[in-house]
Design a protein around this motif. Sequence first.
Motif, mmCIF file in Angstrom:
data_model
loop_
_atom_site.group_PDB
_atom_site.id
_atom_site.type_symbol
_atom_site.label_atom_id
_atom_site.label_comp_id
_atom_site.label_asym_id
_atom_site.label_seq_id
_atom_site.Cartn_x
_atom_site.Cartn_y
_atom_site.Cartn_z
ATOM 1 N N PHE A 231 -22.304 6.652 -69.551
ATOM 2 C CA PHE A 231 -23.283 7.187 -70.488
ATOM 3 C C PHE A 231 -23.093 8.706 -70.516
ATOM 4 C CE2 PHE A 231 -25.128 3.118 -69.739
ATOM 5 C CZ PHE A 231 -26.054 2.864 -70.751
ATOM 6 N N CYS A 232 -22.705 9.234 -71.665
ATOM 7 C CA CYS A 232 -22.562 10.686 -71.822
ATOM 8 C C CYS A 232 -23.243 11.043 -73.134
ATOM 9 C CB CYS A 232 -21.085 11.082 -71.836
ATOM 10 S SG CYS A 232 -20.808 12.868 -71.878
ATOM 11 N N ARG A 233 -24.548 11.159 -73.081
ATOM 12 C CA ARG A 233 -25.335 11.261 -74.302
ATOM 13 C C ARG A 233 -26.016 12.626 -74.436
ATOM 14 N NH1 ARG A 233 -29.495 7.095 -75.334
ATOM 15 N NH2 ARG A 233 -30.229 7.493 -73.217
ATOM 16 N N ASN A 234 -25.937 13.149 -75.659
ATOM 17 C CA ASN A 234 -26.677 14.354 -76.028
ATOM 18 C C ASN A 234 -26.294 15.580 -75.196
ATOM 19 O OD1 ASN A 234 -28.300 12.711 -77.853
ATOM 20 N ND2 ASN A 234 -29.306 11.937 -76.016
ATOM 21 N N VAL A 235 -25.034 15.638 -74.775
ATOM 22 C CA VAL A 235 -24.545 16.815 -74.066
ATOM 23 C C VAL A 235 -23.343 17.429 -74.782
ATOM 24 C CG1 VAL A 235 -23.075 15.469 -72.485
ATOM 25 C CG2 VAL A 235 -23.837 17.764 -71.847
ATOM 26 N N LEU A 236 -22.492 16.599 -75.404
ATOM 27 C CA LEU A 236 -21.311 17.124 -76.084
ATOM 28 C C LEU A 236 -21.677 18.025 -77.247
ATOM 29 C CD1 LEU A 236 -18.989 13.968 -76.154
ATOM 30 C CD2 LEU A 236 -18.992 15.869 -74.529
ATOM 31 N N ILE A 237 -22.886 17.905 -77.764
ATOM 32 C CA ILE A 237 -23.323 18.758 -78.870
ATOM 33 C C ILE A 237 -23.378 20.232 -78.474
ATOM 34 C CG2 ILE A 237 -24.617 16.962 -80.080
ATOM 35 C CD1 ILE A 237 -27.148 17.975 -78.733
ATOM 36 N N TYR A 238 -23.386 20.514 -77.177
ATOM 37 C CA TYR A 238 -23.450 21.900 -76.706
ATOM 38 C C TYR A 238 -22.074 22.534 -76.534
ATOM 39 C CZ TYR A 238 -28.308 20.715 -75.717
ATOM 40 O OH TYR A 238 -29.604 20.310 -75.833
ATOM 41 N N PHE A 239 -21.000 21.764 -76.756
ATOM 42 C CA PHE A 239 -19.652 22.250 -76.509
ATOM 43 C C PHE A 239 -18.906 22.502 -77.814
ATOM 44 C CE2 PHE A 239 -19.983 19.393 -72.532
ATOM 45 C CZ PHE A 239 -20.653 20.381 -71.850
ATOM 46 N N LYS A 250 -10.927 13.442 -70.411
ATOM 47 C CA LYS A 250 -11.144 13.306 -68.968
ATOM 48 C C LYS A 250 -12.033 12.097 -68.667
ATOM 49 C CE LYS A 250 -12.480 17.629 -68.171
ATOM 50 N NZ LYS A 250 -12.919 18.808 -67.378
ATOM 51 N N ILE A 251 -13.037 11.873 -69.486
ATOM 52 C CA ILE A 251 -13.889 10.691 -69.290
ATOM 53 C C ILE A 251 -13.065 9.415 -69.465
ATOM 54 C CG2 ILE A 251 -15.776 9.364 -70.311
ATOM 55 C CD1 ILE A 251 -17.207 11.999 -70.852
ATOM 56 N N GLY A 258 -10.663 -0.930 -70.846
ATOM 57 C CA GLY A 258 -11.709 -1.748 -71.442
ATOM 58 C C GLY A 258 -13.106 -1.286 -71.106
ATOM 59 N N GLY A 259 -13.206 -0.196 -70.321
ATOM 60 C CA GLY A 259 -14.513 0.342 -69.975
ATOM 61 C C GLY A 259 -15.240 0.884 -71.195
ATOM 62 N N ILE A 260 -16.537 1.003 -71.099
ATOM 63 C CA ILE A 260 -17.366 1.350 -72.246
ATOM 64 C C ILE A 260 -17.933 2.763 -72.108
ATOM 65 C CG2 ILE A 260 -19.501 0.815 -73.488
ATOM 66 C CD1 ILE A 260 -17.274 -1.140 -74.075
ATOM 67 N N LEU A 261 -17.804 3.535 -73.192
ATOM 68 C CA LEU A 261 -18.395 4.860 -73.297
ATOM 69 C C LEU A 261 -19.552 4.805 -74.284
ATOM 70 C CD1 LEU A 261 -18.476 7.994 -73.043
ATOM 71 C CD2 LEU A 261 -16.733 8.054 -74.863
ATOM 72 N N ILE A 262 -20.703 5.335 -73.879
ATOM 73 C CA ILE A 262 -21.876 5.381 -74.746
ATOM 74 C C ILE A 262 -22.245 6.840 -74.979
ATOM 75 C CG2 ILE A 262 -24.297 4.702 -75.011
ATOM 76 C CD1 ILE A 262 -23.721 2.302 -73.221
ATOM 77 N N LEU A 263 -22.181 7.265 -76.241
ATOM 78 C CA LEU A 263 -22.483 8.636 -76.624
ATOM 79 C C LEU A 263 -23.859 8.708 -77.278
ATOM 80 C CD1 LEU A 263 -19.044 9.643 -78.215
ATOM 81 C CD2 LEU A 263 -19.856 10.168 -75.902
ATOM 82 N N GLY A 264 -24.309 9.941 -77.535
ATOM 83 C CA GLY A 264 -25.557 10.127 -78.250
ATOM 84 C C GLY A 264 -25.416 9.756 -79.713
ATOM 85 N N ALA A 265 -26.538 9.538 -80.371
ATOM 86 C CA ALA A 265 -26.525 9.063 -81.748
ATOM 87 C C ALA A 265 -25.819 10.026 -82.699
ATOM 88 C CB ALA A 265 -27.955 8.821 -82.215
#
Length: 291
Positions: A231-239, A250-251, A258-265
């Motif tokens: 879960f990497c949500r609502n943080v990439l908006i600052y970069f 890197k993530i 097959g691993g799952i990444l969940i980002l912010g909306a």
Amino acid sequence: MHSDNGNTLSKNGISTTQISSSELKEFADLLEKISGIHLSDSKHYLIGIRLRKILDEFGFKSTKELTNQLGNPTKGHLKELVLDAMTTNETFWFRDGHPYDYFERQLLPQLLGSKIGKARIWSAACSSGQEPYSLAMLISEAYDKNSALTSKPIEIVASDISKQVIDQCKKGSYDKSEVERGLSDQRLNRYFDQISDSEWVVKEELKKFINFKIVNLVDSLTGLGKFDVVFCRNVLIYFSPELKREILKKIHTQLVKGGILILGASEGLSSTEDLFEMVQFESGIVYRAIC
């Protein structure tokens, strides 16, 4: 807002700290270098507002003096204070809803049903801890429904750049306004001990699922190990766009195939479509590592 005469004002017009435009830029550039946080020119007024206490506490006569001290490797505590001041830690329980529904209905049964060995979840930029604790509640409830599943261990690694925030997460203490944001009365009674009229503390049985760490997403992530879900949500908006791509790469390296990444909306793959494929579900989108 700010002007070249060095007079910095907050939005309500109250004078904060005397900072010239050149000092603002110099500090903002250093902040982005050490934390990845990108402040556009329109956000520079935040610097004066958020740093005033630190400037006064250490007796710095200018933001330039503070910036120079941040470059000193012996000033680790000062760096921690600055990062705490410049990061926003605002969240609530089961925020946005849909990612938790997908985790509970799709991902968690898979992890508990077919995963060999310990399943691992990473809550990156976990802020004040509501995200990892919300995930832990869902895991605990799955165990409650089927006690046989307790033989399938799950670890949540929760990280943030702020030491102050991580210390708060470990304590698991929340006030009345915080527990009222997204938390049902049933879960509040089930997973928290009420210490006073204004303080609730997460029970140890929930804390055991989570390993809290201080992690700067700009740094190497290899020491964290591999994860099944991130879960990497609502943080990439600052970069910046370039740094977003580097962090997503890197993530990807830290995800199992097959691993799952969940980002912010409001966040996307930032030109890393070759590393992830989109997975649509009823209420949203997640991303699967493909190579």
